[in-house]
Design a protein around this motif. Structure first.
Motif, PDB file in Angstrom:
ATOM      1  N   VAL A   1      12.074  10.041  94.664  1.00 44.29           N
ATOM      2  CA  VAL A   1      13.278  10.244  94.348  1.00 44.29           C
ATOM      3  C   VAL A   1      13.706  11.264  93.648  1.00 44.29           C
ATOM      4  O   VAL A   1      14.652  11.766  93.650  1.00 44.29           O
ATOM      5  N   GLY A   2      12.475  11.556  92.487  1.00 35.23           N
ATOM      6  CA  GLY A   2      12.689  13.046  91.402  1.00 35.23           C
ATOM      7  C   GLY A   2      12.452  14.077  92.413  1.00 35.23           C
ATOM      8  O   GLY A   2      13.431  14.832  91.931  1.00 35.23           O
ATOM      9  N   PHE A   3      12.049  14.193  92.765  1.00 38.12           N
ATOM     10  CA  PHE A   3      11.932  15.789  93.983  1.00 38.12           C
ATOM     11  C   PHE A   3      12.484  15.987  95.090  1.00 38.12           C
ATOM     12  O   PHE A   3      12.780  16.796  95.092  1.00 38.12           O
ATOM     13  N   VAL A   4      12.997  15.310  95.839  1.00 37.37           N
ATOM     14  CA  VAL A   4      14.559  15.876  96.411  1.00 37.37           C
ATOM     15  C   VAL A   4      15.684  15.658  96.015  1.00 37.37           C
ATOM     16  O   VAL A   4      16.522  16.149  96.200  1.00 37.37           O
ATOM     17  N   GLN A   5      15.907  15.510  94.621  1.00 41.66           N
ATOM     18  CA  GLN A   5      17.018  16.113  93.487  1.00 41.66           C
ATOM     19  C   GLN A   5      16.972  17.269  93.749  1.00 41.66           C
ATOM     20  O   GLN A   5      15.923  18.225  93.874  1.00 41.66           O
ATOM     21  N   LEU A   6      18.555  18.009  94.055  1.00 39.39           N
ATOM     22  CA  LEU A   6      18.888  19.196  93.623  1.00 39.39           C
ATOM     23  C   LEU A   6      19.266  19.410  92.652  1.00 39.39           C
ATOM     24  O   LEU A   6      19.491  19.235  91.661  1.00 39.39           O
ATOM     25  N   GLY A   7      18.628  20.578  92.435  1.00 35.60           N
ATOM     26  CA  GLY A   7      18.767  21.572  90.792  1.00 35.60           C
ATOM     27  C   GLY A   7      20.084  21.777  90.573  1.00 35.60           C
ATOM     28  O   GLY A   7      21.550  21.250  91.463  1.00 35.60           O
ATOM     29  N   PRO A   8      20.658  22.462  89.900  1.00 39.48           N
ATOM     30  CA  PRO A   8      22.382  22.550  89.919  1.00 39.48           C
ATOM     31  C   PRO A   8      22.750  23.067  90.468  1.00 39.48           C
ATOM     32  O   PRO A   8      21.831  24.589  90.901  1.00 39.48           O
TER      33      PRO A   8
ATOM     34  N   ALA B   1       5.753   3.912  91.966  1.00 37.99           N
ATOM     35  CA  ALA B   1       5.786   4.767  91.256  1.00 37.99           C
ATOM     36  C   ALA B   1       5.606   6.800  92.511  1.00 37.99           C
ATOM     37  O   ALA B   1       6.540   7.507  91.642  1.00 37.99           O
TER      38      ALA B   1
ATOM     39  N   LEU C   1       9.710   6.111  92.881  1.00 35.23           N
ATOM     40  CA  LEU C   1      10.574   7.292  92.267  1.00 35.23           C
ATOM     41  C   LEU C   1      10.047   8.761  92.226  1.00 35.23           C
ATOM     42  O   LEU C   1      10.741   9.516  91.521  1.00 35.23           O
ATOM     43  N   ALA C   2       9.134   8.870  91.751  1.00 34.57           N
ATOM     44  CA  ALA C   2       8.872  10.521  91.749  1.00 34.57           C
ATOM     45  C   ALA C   2       9.408  10.770  93.462  1.00 34.57           C
ATOM     46  O   ALA C   2       9.723  12.187  93.347  1.00 34.57           O
TER      47      ALA C   2
END
Lengths: 931, 472
Positions: B16-23, B10, B13-14
């Motif tokens: 990986v989600g956290f390091v995603q960049l916004g548009p 968990a 996964l979180a």
């Protein structure tokens, strides 16, 4: 009071036949009567045994009227007793004696059942809708508690003595009615004539068999007929409509109680329509020569509605049964319930939901992003879904989303109420979500109070607010169904065929409902349950649940036709950019809850907590997966998954924190987890302030409200909305890096949110816009008039130093046009109105605009005239002859209505889906009863 | 152990989600089309033409002339000075190839009323000529509507007035900023920094109270919202000239700068660059004087280049600059004694001065003229022009190339007129007089080599210089 001596009353006995039989026992009991009878006549019976009563042969007649005409002149009273009833030897004498003492015209017996002498009836009162009410508890035994001779509204038709002259005047019981209703009806008619009706408790009749009316609707139909016969016009004016409404509510609510009363409801009213002529003549006879008015009938009526009371009790009982806990709602347990935390929290949750959605009740759904009001006419929406015209943009024959069909159904059920349907959908979904979470958590024995807290965070917490922020209203509503879908897969399954049928029907219907609200959500349960099965490898219910989820997904998807055949879920998942902007504090509290749940709960539930935390993590990742090519609708569904996992974690933490025998460090962890939960609950409560269930405030009704300034104009034209993509309603199209879309002048409804694939007319608009943007023309008004575009609204701030660059660029496009006028509106959005004279989405050859009414165009018929309909050209438009000019439709104006012939394949697919749903519902109801 | 693994999963996964960049913030749309700048402000195409400087009252009349190669419907719209009053519409047809002129006074006599001329087909071009007993002025109308305009040739020196007419024929209000430059560099005027010109209206700003005593005045006009079409009007007691706005270019050609033998100047301003070297070539009827004059233009300092001392009139000018500049010609009555001025129109009514109590009649010269140039030569031109009974209209064709240009001139008239050819020798300018009274409203100019075309009208009322319109 005049006293008529009945010392020498001469009584003839009439046995009213009953299909349930029992005439032998009745006749034998009659033979044992101490009061001598003139004779015994069986009415309506066919198989009468060859017996004698009081030395006289039993005679058979077809009707009571025949009996009356054949009675000897000295007969003064008629004892009407129902076949199967067993009077005691002194029953008749007691009746005659009490009548004699009181001067009553009708006297009824006390009816008991069986050796335990369970009370069935000791006289009746009714409510204003002629529904009989005994006032007794179910299963109440006769202990003499009602043994007093008293006046009543009516007596049961099982045993009653009627004065002969009165019976002749009344014409006997109404043969069209069921026995009980007929008895009540006859008593009511008798009271109109001034007759006194009493119950004689000393006269006891054993009515041993419970004999319900074969068809419930017949009772209702008879009751309605009785009202129409006895009541005066003024009373009928309010009782009939109110009774209709109560019946409808009862039919709808009963669906949730596992009873199917809809057909009964319609049959009872339909029967009365058919029987109206005979009702009118019966009414004429009954009210002719009456000595009393309706006020006399009201004397023995109870307040309120008996049916509403019963329904309330049934709902409360059902609710109580579904809530965790062993106690059932009863008078004795109410006090205890009220003191229970679950009850208090449940009430608070209900209040919370009602407050959180209050502005939807008053204003309807906000029009913002992908959220828009439901279509004004439910039938239009259903017809549109079933192969009709897709009204989004410049129109298309492409299938509409199933959400439209759902909104249409809700609209129909609420009689196209403007805001009620939307409120029911959203607030109902929130309640369902909270309730569903308590049921889901019951799978792991989490009691009601922590489950309700988890439910509140699930439907209103940060993830739910994130879903609402994406404005995907389908997912917002589907949120309430998701825990139910999981619960229905994971709940224990009893052995046998019928439970299997119930489960299959339930699973398929639940999945179809979920998919119709949010197609991507249909794909959630299978991976979620596979993951669950993997963490609980040895739990057969987990694997069975996975299997059921697979079945539900497959069959549920089939029920989404015709949309499912014409659309790609991949496209749905990829539209937009998934990125949930989350506050760090929410991230931390979510992580704390997940850790506390995994670490703090007991060992056997620990894996469930681990599963929940993985769901939370995966949902969080999905909600920010825009860089993987996934879009905003995927984000909303991912948030639902994250919310589900978080809520399960909260439930487990809150359940465990109050347990005894936990080690110090573990209690510390759970305490921290509970503190994080409190933060999440507080964050959930913030949606109460705006009162829109977390949805953003309205944008487009406000921005486009100016179109209503001139009556009727909005219905004839369209609005071109341009500006930053995230400020445009629903889907938009792109040109030269700018976004635009076309909506109805009245503002977009839910049917207009999703744009179909562009067709020729869309391409023409695109080309015209390109020319306008390129400065090839300065007559944008004339160019856009072709498409019925009267107004142009530039969303976003397009003036001042803080102006949005995109909005400013669009504003400058239209600022430099010669045939547009700038409008001053209070919205602050740059707005232009077309200065071209003839603008309309449907125009006759002489430029008379036709109005869009519902999803059709309506105008003055013109013989041999034509209407130019600015929708993408399609052969389905009529009336014939159909032609295509400049990418738009030209149809005959002769009928005054432009219609659209639905796609036969899509309509057939919808019909098949509807039939399948109906079969599943019926099968589920029938199987549930048989189970 | 398994719980720990799940918790780690968990967390992974979180994370990986956290390091995603916004548009990425989307770039604003590229709607360059609204800002298309034709440096010389006009091109012969079917569209709407905007004529800011139109007036028809008790003193002044205006002729609007449309010349078209093809038959076209023309819609003339004259705005009303009274706000919220419907404009006057006057439709007419031009049978192509041909031309037509409309006396605005015959349609509406409301005083100032800028015009929109919509032409349904093309190539076509439109010009407006104002005239009264005391002056003639005018220029071709504008079809290009950039967000930034350059206006040169202004002055508020004693006895000279400069006005800016800002015409907003469109729907939306225009948020306009005017920046003035003079010999004192950037001239900040708060009143001109940001103001609204309402849709379908115009405003005229007199610069004399705001920027008095400036020998040179040039302007940029910018709109942050909406669009305006500006024109500069320079007037003095001898006449009036209207100079339309233009864009920037590194070359400018003026086929004639000496109408009525007035004293010509080239007004130049930088389009942004600093220390721009501007070189002027004088193109006479017989040849070219290369590099006749050179000036350096600062980014905030305009230049007014006198030309009268270089060659004998008539002549044209080619201007070359090391960076983009805006330029216009302004022709004035020489400040020397009138009798010293060779040629030039004079007022037959004369003025008097006293000498020994005896009035002496002296000729009173009329004439202020100005126009923008052509950013580059072209092989095809449409030249809408006007003729007045007491004035001479002359079309000038300048060939700055190295080859002779055979130019076919097709008269665009009410009635069909035969074309005729002229030859313009390399590096010369050639006058083609126009016969008055034949109903000719323009020429279609088709040349074997790129040329520049303009025309002048010279008469007792005054002088006007008008640019031609390239048929691109």
């Amino acid at each position: 009071m005049s006293m008529t001596s009945t010392r020498h009353a001469s009584v003839a006995t009439v046995v009213l036949a009953d299909p349930a039989g029992g005439v032998e026992a009745t006749l034998q009991a009659l033979g044992r009567q101490v009061y001598e009878q003139v004779g015994v006549v069986v009415v309506g019976g066919s198989a009468v045994p060859d017996v004698e009563v009081s030395g006289r042969r039993v005679v058979v007649r077809d009707t009571v009227a025949e009996v009356m005409s054949s009675l000897p002149a000295h007969v003064t009273h008629v004892w009407m007793i129902r076949e199967g009833a067993v009077p005691r030897p002194d029953t008749l004498s007691a009746l005659i004696g009490d009548m004699d003492r009181t001067g009553a015209s009708i006297a009824g017996s006390k009816i008991v059942r069986g050796a335990e002498e369970t009370l069935v009836s000791v006289g009746l009162v009714t409510d204003a809708f002629a529904v009989p009410y005994t006032g007794m508890e179910s299963g109440e035994r006769d202990q003499g508690q009602y043994d007093v001779v008293r006046d009543v509204a009516a007596v049961a038709g099982v045993s009653m003595v009627v004065r002969r002259d009165l019976l002749a005047g009344l014409g006997g019981p109404d043969p069209e009615m069921t026995p009980r209703a007929a008895a009540v009806d006859m008593c009511q008619r008798a009271r109109l004539k001034g007759a006194r009706i009493i119950v004689s408790p000393a006269s006891v009749v054993d009515y041993p068999v419970h004999r319900p009316t074969r068809y419930r609707w017949q009772d209702d139909a008879s009751r309605i007929r009785s009202m129409m016969v006895v009541y005066g016009p003024l009373t009928l004016l309010w009782t009939l409509p109110l009774d209709f409404l109560i019946g409808l509510v009862e039919a709808v609510v009963s669906l949730f109680l596992g009873r199917w009363l809809v057909f009964d409801f319609f049959r009872s009213w339909g029967w009365n329509l058919v029987k109206l002529p005979s009702t009118v003549s019966a009414r004429s006879r009954a009210r002719k020569g009456r000595t009393e008015g309706d006020a006399e009938l009201f004397r023995y009526q109870r307040r309120g509605s008996v049916r509403v009371s019963r329904l309330s009790v049934a709902v409360a009982t059902s609710l109580r049964r579904r809530l965790p806990g062993d106690d059932r709602l009863s008078v004795e347990s109410i006090g205890n319930d009220v003191r229970q935390p679950a009850f208090v929290i449940g009430l608070l949750a209900l209040l919370f939901v009602l407050l959180s959605a209050r502005n939807i009740w008053s204003d309807g759904l906000p029009s913002v992003g992908f959220t828009a009001p439901f279509p004004s006419d439910g039938l239009d929406a259903l017809a549109g879904y079933a192969g009709g015209w897709n009204p989004a943009g410049l129109g298309s024959p492409e299938a509409l989303r199933p959400l439209l069909a759902v909104s249409g159904l809700v609209k129909l059920v609420t009689f196209n109420a403007v805001a009620l349907s939307e409120y029911l959908a959203v607030a109902g979904s929130m309640l369902l979500g909270i309730w569903g979470m308590t049921r889901l958590l019951r799978t792991w024995s989490v009691p009601a109070a922590p489950a309700l807290i988890a439910g509140v965070v699930y439907v209103a917490g940060p993830t739910a607010q994130g879903i609402a922020g994406t404005t995907h209203i389908g997912t917002v509503i589907a949120l309430g169904l998701l825990p139910w879908v999981l619960r229905i897969c994971l709940a224990p399954l009893a052995d046998g065929l019928w439970p299997g049928v119930v489960r299959f029907a339930g699973v398929v219907l639940a999945f179809a409902a979920l998919g119709s609200l949010s197609p991507l959500a249909l794909l959630v349960p299978v991976p979620v349950l596979v993951m669950y099965a993997l963490v609980r490898l040895t739990d057969p219910r987990a694997w069975l649940g996975t299997l059921l989820a697979l079945i539900g997904t497959g069959f549920g998807a089939l029920l989404l036709q015709p949309w499912i055949w014409s659309s790609a879920l991949r496209g749905v998942a990829k539209a937009g950019f998934a990125y949930w902007e989350v506050a760090p504090v929410v991230l931390v509290t979510g992580a704390v809850v997940a850790v506390a749940a995994v670490v703090g709960v007991r060992k056997e539930i620990g894996m469930v907590a681990g599963w929940a935390s993985v769901l939370t993590g995966a949902g969080f990742l999905g909600a920010r997966s825009g860089s993987f090519g996934l879009g905003s609708e995927f984000e909303s569904v991912s948030l639902a998954v994250a919310g589900l996992g978080l809520a399960v974690g909260i439930g487990l933490v809150c359940e465990r924190v109050t347990a005894e025998g936990i080690g110090t460090w573990r209690r510390l962890v759970l305490g921290v987890g509970t503190a994080a939960t409190i933060l999440l609950v507080v964050s959930s409560l913030t949606i109460v302030v705006p009162g829109r269930a977390g949805l953003p405030g309205d944008v487009y009704q406000d921005a486009l409200g100016f179109t209503m300034a001139r009556e009727g104009e909005a219905a004839t034209a369209r609005v071109l909305v341009v500006g930053p993509t995230d400020l445009l309603p629903g889907d938009s199209r792109s040109i030269e890096g700018g976004a635009y879309r076309v909506v109805s002048g009245t503002g977009p409804d839910l049917g207009e949110v999703r744009l179909a694939e562009p067709l020729a007319f869309d391409a023409l608009l695109h080309e015209k816009l390109r020319a306008i943007i390129a400065g090839e023309t300065r007559s944008a008004g004339g160019e856009l008039a072709t498409f019925g575009i009267r107004w142009i609204v530039v969303m976003g701030d397009s003036s001042g130093s803080d102006a949005d660059e995109t909005a400013l660029a669009w504003r400058n496009v239209f600022a430099g046009q010669l045939d547009l006028l700038s409008l001053s509106t209070s919205t602050g959005y740059a707005t232009f109105v077309n200065d071209t004279a003839d603008v309309g989405r449907a125009l006759t050859a002489d430029f008379v605009p036709w109005q869009r009414v519902g999803w059709t165009y309506v105008g003055e018929p013109q013989q041999d005239g034509e209407v130019f309909v600015a929708e993408n050209a399609d052969e389905g438009f009529g009336p014939a002859p159909h032609d295509t000019v400049g990418g738009m439709n030209v149809v005959a104006a002769s009928t005054g209505v432009v219609d659209y012939s639905p796609d036969p394949t899509a309509r057939l697919q919808t019909t098949v889906a509807a039939i399948a749903i109906a079969i599943l519902i019926i099968a589920g109801v029938v199987a549930r009863r048989r189970r | 152990m398994r719980r720990t693994l799940l918790l780690l999963s968990a967390a992974a996964l979180a994370f990986v989600g956290f390091v995603q960049l916004g548009p990425q913030p989307s770039a604003p749309p590229d709607f360059g089309g609204t800002d298309v700048t034709t440096p010389d402000g006009a091109a012969a195409q079917p569209s709407a033409w905007y004529c800011p400087w139109v007036e028809a009252g008790d003193v002044v009349d205006t002729d609007i002339v449309v010349a078209s190669l093809v038959t076209a419907d023309v819609g003339l719209t004259l705005l009303d000075p009274v706000s919220n009053t419907d404009p006057v519409q006057f439709p007419f047809e031009v049978v192509g190839p041909g031309g037509a002129g409309v006396d605005v006074g015959s349609v509406s006599r409301r005083g100032e009323s800028p015009a929109i001329v919509e032409v349904s087909d093309g190539p076509a071009a439109v010009m407006a000529l104002q005239h009264s007993d005391g002056f003639v002025s005018g220029d071709r109308c504008t079809v290009s509507v950039p967000k930034r305009w350059y206006l040169t040739g202004g002055s508020t020196k004693t006895g000279t007035f400069t006005e800016l007419r800002l015409f907003n024929p469109f729907a939306d209000n225009a948020d306009v900023s005017v920046t003035a430059y003079s010999e004192f560099d950037l001239d900040l005027v708060a009143e001109l920094e940001s103001f609204d010109v309402a849709g379908r209206s115009w405003t005229t700003i007199d610069m004399e109270p705001l920027l008095p005593f400036r020998d040179q005045l040039v302007f940029t006009v910018e709109t942050s919202v909406g669009l305006v079409i500006p024109t500069l009007i320079r007037s003095d007691e001898r006449g009036q000239a209207s100079i339309p706005g233009s864009g920037p270019s590194t070359t400018w050609e003026f086929p004639i700068v000496t109408p009525g033998d007035l004293e010509p100047f080239i007004s130049v301003m930088s389009a942004g660059g600093d220390d721009i070297t501007v070189t002027v070539d004088i193109v006479t009827e017989t040849g070219t004087v290369r590099n006749a004059r050179e000036a350096v233009v600062g980014s905030e300092t305009p230049a007014l280049i006198p030309l009268s001392d270089i060659a004998a009139a008539p002549y044209g000018v080619r201007l070359r600059a090391t960076s983009e500049v805006a330029a216009s010609v302004i022709a004035l009555v020489p400040e020397a004694a009138p009798d010293e001025v060779p040629g030039g129109p004079d007022d037959t009514t004369s003025t008097t001065t006293g000498e020994g109590d005896q009035p002496v009649e002296e000729p009173f010269l009329r004439g202020v003229a100005g126009t923008v140039g052509a950013a580059s030569p072209s092989s095809q031109w449409i030249v809408p022009f006007d003729t007045l009974l007491d004035a001479a209209t002359t079309v000038w064709i300048m060939n700055t190339g190295t080859e002779p240009a055979t130019v076919t001139l097709q008269p665009l008239a009410e009635n069909e007129e035969p074309p005729f050819d002229v030859v313009v020798e390399p590096e010369t300018t050639l006058a083609v007089p126009v016969d008055v009274g034949l109903g000719i409203y323009g020429f279609w100019v088709d040349s074997t080599a790129p040329v520049s075309v303009a025309w002048e009208i010279v008469g007792d009322r005054g002088v006007a210089l008008v640019a031609g319109v390239t048929a691109r």
